[in-house]
Design an enzyme around this catalytic site. Structure first.
Site, PDB file in Angstrom:
ATOM      1  N   ASN A   1     -13.907   4.755 -31.330  1.00  0.00           N
ATOM      2  CA  ASN A   1     -13.550   4.706 -30.060  1.00  0.00           C
ATOM      3  C   ASN A   1     -13.876   6.249 -29.430  1.00  0.00           C
ATOM      4  OD1 ASN A   1     -12.478   4.343 -27.207  1.00  0.00           O
ATOM      5  ND2 ASN A   1     -11.612   2.564 -28.153  1.00  0.00           N
TER       6      ASN A   1
ATOM      7  N   CYS B   1     -25.619 -35.055 -18.700  1.00  0.00           N
ATOM      8  CA  CYS B   1     -24.937 -36.065 -18.217  1.00  0.00           C
ATOM      9  C   CYS B   1     -25.203 -35.954 -16.515  1.00  0.00           C
ATOM     10  CB  CYS B   1     -23.430 -35.949 -18.347  1.00  0.00           C
ATOM     11  SG  CYS B   1     -22.696 -34.526 -17.532  1.00  0.00           S
TER      12      CYS B   1
ATOM     13  N   GLN C   1     -16.605  -9.349 -28.945  1.00  0.00           N
ATOM     14  CA  GLN C   1     -16.271  -9.925 -27.835  1.00  0.00           C
ATOM     15  C   GLN C   1     -16.860  -9.907 -26.738  1.00  0.00           C
ATOM     16  OE1 GLN C   1     -11.729  -8.148 -27.730  1.00  0.00           O
ATOM     17  NE2 GLN C   1     -12.862  -6.940 -28.752  1.00  0.00           N
TER      18      GLN C   1
ATOM     19  N   HIS D   1     -16.236 -14.734 -27.519  1.00  0.00           N
ATOM     20  CA  HIS D   1     -16.038 -14.882 -26.063  1.00  0.00           C
ATOM     21  C   HIS D   1     -17.269 -15.666 -25.349  1.00  0.00           C
ATOM     22  CE1 HIS D   1     -12.618 -11.591 -25.746  1.00  0.00           C
ATOM     23  NE2 HIS D   1     -12.135 -12.809 -26.207  1.00  0.00           N
TER      24      HIS D   1
ATOM     25  N   THR E   1     -13.509  -1.156 -28.388  1.00  0.00           N
ATOM     26  CA  THR E   1     -12.600  -2.165 -27.926  1.00  0.00           C
ATOM     27  C   THR E   1     -11.197  -1.409 -27.600  1.00  0.00           C
ATOM     28  OG1 THR E   1     -11.588  -4.194 -27.783  1.00  0.00           O
ATOM     29  CG2 THR E   1     -11.995  -3.008 -30.158  1.00  0.00           C
TER      30      THR E   1
HETATM   31  N1  APR Z   1     -18.706   4.784 -27.658  1.00  0.00           N
HETATM   32  C1  APR Z   1     -17.210   4.140 -28.159  1.00  0.00           C
HETATM   33  N2  APR Z   1     -16.496   3.517 -27.582  1.00  0.00           N
HETATM   34  C2  APR Z   1     -16.711   3.584 -26.122  1.00  0.00           C
HETATM   35  C3  APR Z   1     -17.961   3.796 -25.527  1.00  0.00           C
HETATM   36  C4  APR Z   1     -18.668   4.642 -26.403  1.00  0.00           C
HETATM   37  N3  APR Z   1     -19.980   5.048 -26.042  1.00  0.00           N
HETATM   38  N4  APR Z   1     -17.754   3.836 -24.233  1.00  0.00           N
HETATM   39  C5  APR Z   1     -16.614   3.105 -23.937  1.00  0.00           C
HETATM   40  N5  APR Z   1     -15.731   3.005 -25.256  1.00  0.00           N
HETATM   41  C6  APR Z   1     -14.675   2.508 -25.509  1.00  0.00           C
HETATM   42  C7  APR Z   1     -13.767   2.846 -24.384  1.00  0.00           C
HETATM   43  O1  APR Z   1     -12.961   3.861 -24.384  1.00  0.00           O
HETATM   44  C8  APR Z   1     -12.471   1.465 -24.503  1.00  0.00           C
HETATM   45  O2  APR Z   1     -11.513   1.646 -25.282  1.00  0.00           O
HETATM   46  O3  APR Z   1     -14.835   1.000 -25.310  1.00  0.00           O
HETATM   47  C9  APR Z   1     -13.606   0.332 -25.017  1.00  0.00           C
HETATM   48  C10 APR Z   1     -13.787  -0.668 -24.003  1.00  0.00           C
HETATM   49  O4  APR Z   1     -12.611  -1.270 -23.571  1.00  0.00           O
HETATM   50  P1  APR Z   1     -12.690  -2.574 -22.624  1.00  0.00           P
HETATM   51  O5  APR Z   1     -13.624  -2.146 -21.395  1.00  0.00           O
HETATM   52  O6  APR Z   1     -11.361  -2.911 -22.389  1.00  0.00           O
HETATM   53  O7  APR Z   1     -13.694  -3.791 -23.210  1.00  0.00           O
HETATM   54  P2  APR Z   1     -13.115  -4.548 -24.319  1.00  0.00           P
HETATM   55  O8  APR Z   1     -12.100  -3.984 -25.253  1.00  0.00           O
HETATM   56  O9  APR Z   1     -14.374  -5.027 -25.002  1.00  0.00           O
HETATM   57  O10 APR Z   1     -12.415  -5.965 -23.567  1.00  0.00           O
HETATM   58  C11 APR Z   1     -12.000  -6.968 -24.189  1.00  0.00           C
HETATM   59  O11 APR Z   1     -11.511  -8.075 -22.191  1.00  0.00           O
HETATM   60  O12 APR Z   1     -12.185  -8.521 -20.111  1.00  0.00           O
HETATM   61  C12 APR Z   1     -12.079  -9.164 -21.374  1.00  0.00           C
HETATM   62  O13 APR Z   1     -13.632 -10.623 -21.919  1.00  0.00           O
HETATM   63  C13 APR Z   1     -13.448  -9.503 -21.799  1.00  0.00           C
HETATM   64  O14 APR Z   1     -14.501  -9.031 -23.620  1.00  0.00           O
HETATM   65  C14 APR Z   1     -13.668  -8.550 -23.071  1.00  0.00           C
HETATM   66  C15 APR Z   1     -12.278  -8.233 -23.327  1.00  0.00           C
END
Ligand code: APR
Length: 231
Positions: free
Chosen positions: A198, A136, A88, A106, A173
Site C-alpha cells: 500500500n 428474455c 475487487q 465484485h 486495498t
Molecule cells: N500503489 C499502492 N496502493 C495504492 C496506490 C498505489 N499507487 N494508490 C492508492 N493505493 C491504495 C490506497 O492507499 C488505499 O489503501 O489503494 C487503496 C484503495 O482503497 P479503496 O479506494 O478503498 O479501494 P478498495 O480497497 O479496492 O475498495 C474495496 O470497496 O467501494 C467498494 O466495490 C468497491 O471494490 C471496491 C471495494
C-alpha cells in the site's frame, strides 16, 4: 504446495489512471454509494447508475495495465505452483497485463446482467436505461457488478484458495470492505505468510506479517523479481 494467493484493490489500477474509492477526491467523494452502488439506488434512478458505470467503463477501456499488473502476470507465468489472483476491481487490467483465470469477486464493467432472468452477456460500452435482455427481452439490463448488500461472486473458490495459501498478498486495498478485508485472517489461519502492499498502512495492516509501502508499480515488480530469484 507453494500456492500464492493475491488480492488486489483499486490501488493497483491507480497508476493506470483509474480512480480509487477512498483516497482524497476518490469515487466515494464524488458520488454517494447509496445512489450509485446499491440495488435500491438502481431501482430509484437507473439513469444515474448507468451514467456512473458507463463513464467508468469508457475510462477503463482506455486504461493500460501498469508494471504491477504485468509483474503479477509474470509471477503466474514463472512460479512453479499456482498463483491465484482475486480482484475487487471491475476493470480488466489484470487480463490486459497477461494474467489468466482472474477471479472478479465484485463482477466486471465488461459484463451485463439481466435483473429478471440472470442471463449474462458482454456489455455495450454504454448501457442504456431499459436496455432489454437478449435472452428474455425484459427491459432489465444492469451492470454485472456486485453492489453493497449483494453477495460477492466466487466465494467458495476464494475460500478454497485461501485455505491452500503459502503466501497471501493484498495489493492496493484499504481493507475496509468485507468479506475481502477478512481474507488475511483466513490465510493466516491456513499458515500462510501474509504481506500488504500500500501507499500507507491500511486499516488491516496490523494483521499482516509484512507491510511494504510505496507505489505498486515499484513495490510489486521488485517483490516478484525477489520471489522468482529465490526459486
Ligand atoms: N500503489 C499502492 N496502493 C495504492 C496506490 C498505489 N499507487 N494508490 C492508492 N493505493 C491504495 C490506497 O492507499 C488505499 O489503501 O489503494 C487503496 C484503495 O482503497 P479503496 O479506494 O478503498 O479501494 P478498495 O480497497 O479496492 O475498495 C474495496 O470497496 O467501494 C467498494 O466495490 C468497491 O471494490 C471496491 C471495494
Amino acid at each position: 504446495m507453494e500456492k500464492i494467493v493475491i488480492l488486489t484493490g483499486a490501488g493497483i489500477s491507480a497508476e493506470s489512471g483509474l480512480g480509487t474509492f477512498r483516497d482524497e477526491g476518490g469515487l466515494w467523494a464524488q458520488h454517494r454509494i447509496e445512489d450509485v452502488a446499491t440495488p435500491e439506488g438502481f431501482a430509484r434512478d437507473p439513469a444515474l447508475v448507468h451514467g456512473f458505470y458507463n463513464a467508468r467503463r469508457v475510462q477503463a477501456a482506455k486504461a493500460q495495465p501498469n508494471a504491477a499488473h504485468e509483474a503479477l502476470a509474470r509471477l503466474q507465468q514463472d512460479w512453479p505452483d499456482e498463483v491465484a489472483i482475486i480482484t475487487q476491481n471491475v476493470d480488466s487490467l489484470h487480463e490486459a497485463g497477461g494474467s489468466r483465470n482472474v477471479i472478479h469477486m465484485h463482477g466486471t464493467l465488461a459484463g451485463a446482467l439481466c435483473a429478471a432472468c440472470e442471463h449474462r452477456w458482454l456489455s455495450p460500452p454504454e448501457m442504456a436505461v431499459g436496455e432489454s435482455c437478449p435472452a428474455c427481452a425484459a427491459p432489465a439490463a444492469r451492470p454485472d457488478v456486485v453492489w453493497f448488500g449483494e453477495m460477492p461472486y466466487h466465494m467458495d473458490a476464494i475460500y478454497d484458495h485461501l485455505a491452500e495459501a503459502w503466501i497471501f498478498a493484498a495489493i492496493g486495498t484499504s481493507g475496509q470492505v468485507y468479506p475481502a478485508a477478512a481474507f488475511v485472517h483466513e490465510a493466516s489461519l491456513s499458515g500462510a505468510r501474509t504481506v500488504e502492499f500500500n501507499l500507507t498502512p491500511s486499516d488491516g495492516a496490523s494483521s499482516f506479517d509484512e507491510v511494504i509501502l510505496g507505489p505498486a508499480t515499484d513495490t510489486v515488480p521488485r517483490w516478484v523479481d525477489k520471489l522468482l530469484s529465490q526459486r
